[in-house]
Write a protein that holds these residues in place. Structure first.
Motif, short mmCIF file in Angstrom:
data_model
loop_
_atom_site.label_atom_id
_atom_site.label_comp_id
_atom_site.label_asym_id
_atom_site.label_seq_id
_atom_site.Cartn_x
_atom_site.Cartn_y
_atom_site.Cartn_z
N PHE A 1 1.73 3.06 7.78
CA PHE A 1 2.93 3.66 7.22
C PHE A 1 4.15 3.39 8.10
O PHE A 1 5.25 3.18 7.58
CB PHE A 1 2.77 5.17 7.03
CG PHE A 1 4.03 5.81 6.53
CD1 PHE A 1 4.48 5.58 5.23
CD2 PHE A 1 4.80 6.62 7.36
CE1 PHE A 1 5.66 6.13 4.77
CE2 PHE A 1 5.98 7.18 6.90
CZ PHE A 1 6.41 6.94 5.61
N ASP A 2 3.96 3.40 9.41
CA ASP A 2 5.09 3.15 10.32
C ASP A 2 5.68 1.77 10.05
O ASP A 2 6.91 1.62 10.02
CB ASP A 2 4.62 3.26 11.77
CG ASP A 2 5.78 3.14 12.74
OD1 ASP A 2 6.74 3.93 12.63
OD2 ASP A 2 5.74 2.25 13.61
N ARG A 3 4.83 0.76 9.85
CA ARG A 3 5.33 -0.59 9.55
C ARG A 3 6.04 -0.61 8.20
O ARG A 3 7.09 -1.21 8.05
CB ARG A 3 4.18 -1.59 9.57
CG ARG A 3 3.66 -1.89 10.95
CD ARG A 3 2.55 -2.93 10.90
NE ARG A 3 2.18 -3.37 12.23
CZ ARG A 3 1.29 -2.76 13.00
NH1 ARG A 3 0.66 -1.69 12.55
NH2 ARG A 3 1.01 -3.22 14.21
N LEU B 1 0.83 -1.21 0.00
CA LEU B 1 0.00 0.00 0.00
C LEU B 1 0.87 1.26 0.00
O LEU B 1 0.59 2.21 -0.75
CB LEU B 1 -0.94 -0.01 1.21
CG LEU B 1 -1.91 1.16 1.34
CD1 LEU B 1 -2.74 1.35 0.08
CD2 LEU B 1 -2.82 0.96 2.56
N ALA B 2 1.92 1.26 0.82
CA ALA B 2 2.81 2.43 0.86
C ALA B 2 3.51 2.62 -0.48
O ALA B 2 3.64 3.76 -0.96
CB ALA B 2 3.84 2.25 1.97
N CYS B 3 3.95 1.54 -1.12
CA CYS B 3 4.63 1.65 -2.41
C CYS B 3 3.67 2.13 -3.50
O CYS B 3 4.06 2.91 -4.38
CB CYS B 3 5.25 0.31 -2.80
SG CYS B 3 6.75 -0.09 -1.88
N ALA B 4 2.42 1.70 -3.45
CA ALA B 4 1.43 2.19 -4.40
C ALA B 4 1.22 3.69 -4.23
O ALA B 4 1.10 4.43 -5.22
CB ALA B 4 0.11 1.45 -4.22
N GLY C 1 -3.86 -1.76 11.61
CA GLY C 1 -4.27 -0.60 12.39
C GLY C 1 -4.57 0.63 11.55
O GLY C 1 -5.00 0.55 10.40
N SER C 2 -4.31 1.81 12.13
CA SER C 2 -4.60 3.09 11.48
C SER C 2 -3.63 3.35 10.33
O SER C 2 -2.65 2.63 10.14
CB SER C 2 -4.50 4.22 12.50
OG SER C 2 -3.14 4.36 12.93
N VAL C 3 -3.91 4.44 9.60
CA VAL C 3 -3.04 4.81 8.49
C VAL C 3 -1.62 5.09 8.98
O VAL C 3 -0.63 4.68 8.35
CB VAL C 3 -3.62 6.03 7.74
CG1 VAL C 3 -2.61 6.57 6.73
CG2 VAL C 3 -4.91 5.66 7.05
N ASP C 4 -1.51 5.79 10.10
CA ASP C 4 -0.18 6.09 10.65
C ASP C 4 0.56 4.81 11.03
O ASP C 4 1.77 4.69 10.79
CB ASP C 4 -0.30 6.99 11.88
CG ASP C 4 -0.68 8.42 11.51
OD1 ASP C 4 -0.14 8.92 10.50
OD2 ASP C 4 -1.51 9.02 12.20
#
Length: 452
Positions: A391-393, A344-347, A385-388
């Motif tokens: 992204f943290d993971r 998801l982060a890479c997308a 979890g949440s969006v934050d």
């Protein structure tokens, strides 16, 4: 000891998997279809039938496994559990009802899967270990000691993927149909090989066509069932190698074997040092989604209504119809591909044109994409979890691999690693569809307006 291990796993064992190899060998050597192929091979290539039969015996020895309960349940499952949990956080879920709830007791089940990593064999076998001991078709890469012995003792059979000899494929087809008729649960990677660019590949139909061939027997039709399985990772162990193979295929230069060996040694040394220094971190999530099972009988009946008899038409027509079935299964797999933090982060990263992305922009884009995926009922790993937190993971993984670096109040992709970002983004690009391109166009509007 083996039976106790089997009972503890609560798994169903297909009885035919315990059949001794000499019996299977004798059965295949007495098969009239193979005998016909031997005669045709002799007429086409010359020589005598005795040498052709020796060739058949070599193929049988190469293909047929020797399943060992103790090796599978007492050693294989324990080792796979330890190894998988060492490298990944494993998650598995059903997209609907489980196959155990929906399938009749006499069902012949074929698990059809996408192929992301060679770890897929271990991952899916481990996830399904509480249900069934699955038999895989394994490529030539595993035909070396001790891998060949290990895979065969786990019930895997070997396939020469690019070998075109008709005699070989007749032996393989008759073996696959023999174990199918006897109820052995099989796992087939529909793409035929690992995805080089991260996208879902085109479905291959060879093994599935062999399996469907048992439906020539009317009693087999109602027993055949397919279960789609979707796999995704936060990190594919072979990702850089796969990207290099793709680059070489498109005209780039393949690294020398010495260079590849040095990279492997550096990887082992680096991770061993991290382990000794107690700085080891897992590679994120390995996720599996098991789709809704469906019977093949309605599809077979529909084909017969259209052409009279699916197995009476010429081979090209039959294969075209099997290809359409395979494409339909790939669509089902695509719909349930698990969305992990890194993908998801890479997308989100790939949806920006610039080299620099501010933290607020990236978080907002991840949130947008997650909302779109939720509307599409995509299989998001909700436990992240949440969006934050998502992204943290992802940030921990991308920073550890030096794909993404922090620059001021934002991030930048390190030079040379853009292909890795694309590789992981591509695994869910079919889910986001035109949305990714749409947000790119939206981002360009302020710049266009300023230029005007």
């Amino acid at each position: 000891m083996a039976l106790r291990a089997l009972r503890r796993s609560h798994s169903r064992l297909d009885r035919f998997k315990l059949t001794k190899k000499p019996f299977i060998r004798r059965t295949l050597l007495a098969d009239e279809g193979i005998a016909t192929a031997v005669r045709e091979h002799t007429r086409e290539f010359g020589g005598d039938e005795r040498s052709a039969w020796r060739r058949v015996e070599e193929y049988i020895d190469e293909i047929v496994p020797f399943f060992n309960i103790l090796a599978y349940y007492k050693v294989g499952l324990v080792v796979s559990r330890v190894v998988l949990k060492f490298f990944y956080k494993v998650s598995a879920e059903y997209a609907g009802h489980s196959s155990r709830e929906m399938l009749p007791r006499d069902a012949i089940v074929i698990y059809l899967m996408n192929h992301r990593s060679n770890a897929d064999y271990v991952l899916v076998g481990y996830v399904l270990s509480g249900q069934v001991a699955i038999s895989y078709a394994v490529g030539e890469w595993a035909r070396s000691f001790p891998l060949e012995y290990i895979f065969k003792s786990f019930g895997a059979y070997f396939v020469r993927r690019k070998y075109r000899e008709k005699l070989y494929h007749t032996v393989l087809e008759r073996y696959v149909q023999l174990i199918t008729r006897n109820g052995v649960t099989q796992g087939i990677f529909l793409e035929g090989g690992l995805s080089k660019d991260g996208k879902l590949g085109k479905a291959k139909i060879g093994l599935l066509d062999y399996v469907i061939g048992v439906a020539r027997d009317p009693e087999m039709r109602s027993r055949l069932h397919v279960v789609p399985v979707a796999i995704n990772y936060d990190r594919v162990l072979e990702d850089r190698s796969l990207i290099r193979e793709l680059d070489a295929r498109e005209g780039g230069t393949r690294p020398a074997r010495r260079t590849q060996l040095m990279e492997v040694l550096r990887y082992v040394w680096w991770n061993a040092a991290r382990l000794l220094a107690r700085r080891w971190k897992r590679y994120g999530r390995a996720a599996v989604v098991i789709g809704e099972p469906f019977a093949l009988e309605p599809w077979l009946d529909a084909q017969d209504r259209e052409v009279g008899n699916l197995f009476g038409v010429d081979r090209a027509e039959r294969l075209a119809r099997v290809q359409r079935l395979s494409d339909t299964v790939m669509d089902r797999i695509a719909a349930i591909i698990p969305v992990t933090s890194v993908t998801l982060a890479c997308a989100a990263i790939q949806s920006f044109d610039g080299d620099f992305i501010s933290h607020s922009q990236l978080i907002a884009r991840i949130s947008e994409m997650r909302d779109v995926l939720r509307e599409l009922n995509a299989r998001i790993v909700y436990s992240e979890g949440s969006v934050d937190e998502i992204f943290d993971r992802a940030w921990r993984m991308l920073a550890m691999r030096r794909i993404l670096v922090r620059v001021g109040d934002g991030y930048s992709v390190l030079e040379g690693n853009r292909a890795l970002v694309s590789y992981y983004a591509n695994s869910i690009s079919h889910l986001l569809g035109p949305f990714s391109e749409g947000v790119k166009q939206r981002d360009r509007l302020p710049a266009l307006a300023a230029g005007l």
